[in-house]
Design a protein around this motif. Structure first.
Motif: not given
Length: 325
Positions: A146, A191, A195, A198-201, A226
């Protein structure tokens, strides 16, 4: 003939600038601040070049006929916007002329970090073939990851399309939202910033440097990411709190970074980023490819001609849009 000044700069290919110069434009090619440059200001209608901190009220008073500052860059953080406003001279950026180059460079840094390209090159050129601790090294693909794009302007949109070609899922954050239909066409999802972090690579930054974006990525934001995530910055160095980034890269808050821009440019030789093994660095070279020389000067000359025939210029920076309303 209408007179323009094309500011000479090491990043400009003046042979391209001369070849593309339209008939009817009388151009002076001179280094900013030189005697030739200063002499040409009195009759100049347009100035083509990069933002310069010396362009203050006195500068505009020395150029009473000036109607346009046409930048060859996308960023305009070095411009004195209030001085331009007082003089009534609009500042325009390059109309996305370097958007393909910067988008490709962002992808380049993502690949270089994911595959540890610099580490691999150093091993092979140093006679270590695959290094000394190959079992501890993990290389990653971009497919299925992502990507979070912060700033979905011309560069952000092109980065999204390139990332999708690698099989990435793309989400974005921008203060200007796309319509649902446009987002569907581009295959991106909006997003919230927290958000997205928190959720992206991989998080890639494509915002202008403004008061609102300075240090928009600092310790709190990096802690949201992350531990396996990468940060890519090809916009402006001060968008990221560099000290916070160095700490995050050193203590494992995030895994790695690819940077084309820095807080101070050029960075001092003792910059701690140079000693970190999980960073890939380039020298603010994302935009100035040979190909962009043509698109930058083509856009610049077109805008000069528009102004000279009495039309409104394109790509006026938002802060000065009222000058041409």
């Amino acid at each position: 003939m209408s007179k323009i000044i094309v500011a000479d700069n090491p990043l400009n290919e003046l042979s391209v600038a001369r070849d593309l110069l339209p008939q009817g434009l009388d151009a002076v090619f001179a280094r900013h601040g030189s005697s030739e440059f200063n002499a040409a200001l009195a009759d100049a209608v347009c100035l083509v070049g990069f933002g310069d901190g010396t362009m203050d009220d006195a500068f505009y008073k020395s150029a009473p006929k000036l109607k346009l500052i046409q930048l060859l860059s996308a960023g305009y953080d070095r411009c004195d916007i209030e001085a331009a406003r007082r003089a009534g001279v609009p500042i325009c950026n390059n109309g996305g002329a370097n958007s393909t180059a910067v988008a490709e460079h962002a992808i380049l840094l993502m690949l270089a970090v994911s595959r540890r390209l610099v580490w691999q090159h150093a091993n092979v050129s140093g006679g270590r073939w695959r290094g000394n601790n190959v079992d501890d090294v993990k290389l990653y693909e971009m497919k299925g990851k992502t990507l979070g794009i912060v700033g979905l302007g011309a560069i952000g949109k092109k980065t999204a399309r390139l990332a999708q070609a690698f099989g990435m899922t793309v989400q974005y954050y921008d203060v200007v939202r796309l319509s649902e239909e446009r987002a569907d066409d581009l295959r991106v999802k909006f997003s919230l910033l927290d958000e997205l972090l928190r959720t992206s690579d991989i998080v890639t930054l494509h915002v202008p440097l403004l008061a609102e974006t300075r240090h928009m990525i600092g310790t709190p934001q990096l802690k949201l990411m992350k531990p396996s995530a990468y940060l890519i910055n090809t916009c402006r160095g001060p968008v990221v709190d560099e000290a916070a980034l160095i700490e995050a890269l050193s203590n494992g808050t995030i895994a790695a970074a690819g940077l084309d821009v820095f807080d101070q440019e050029p960075p001092p030789p003792n910059n701690p980023l140079f000693a970190l093994p999980n960073v890939t660095l380039t020298a603010h070279m994302a935009g100035p490819t040979y190909d962009t020389q043509f698109s930058r000067f083509r856009n610049a000359y077109d805008n000069c001609q528009r102004v000279m025939r009495g039309d409104k210029p394109l790509w006026v920076i938002p802060e000065l849009a009222g000058l041409v309303a």
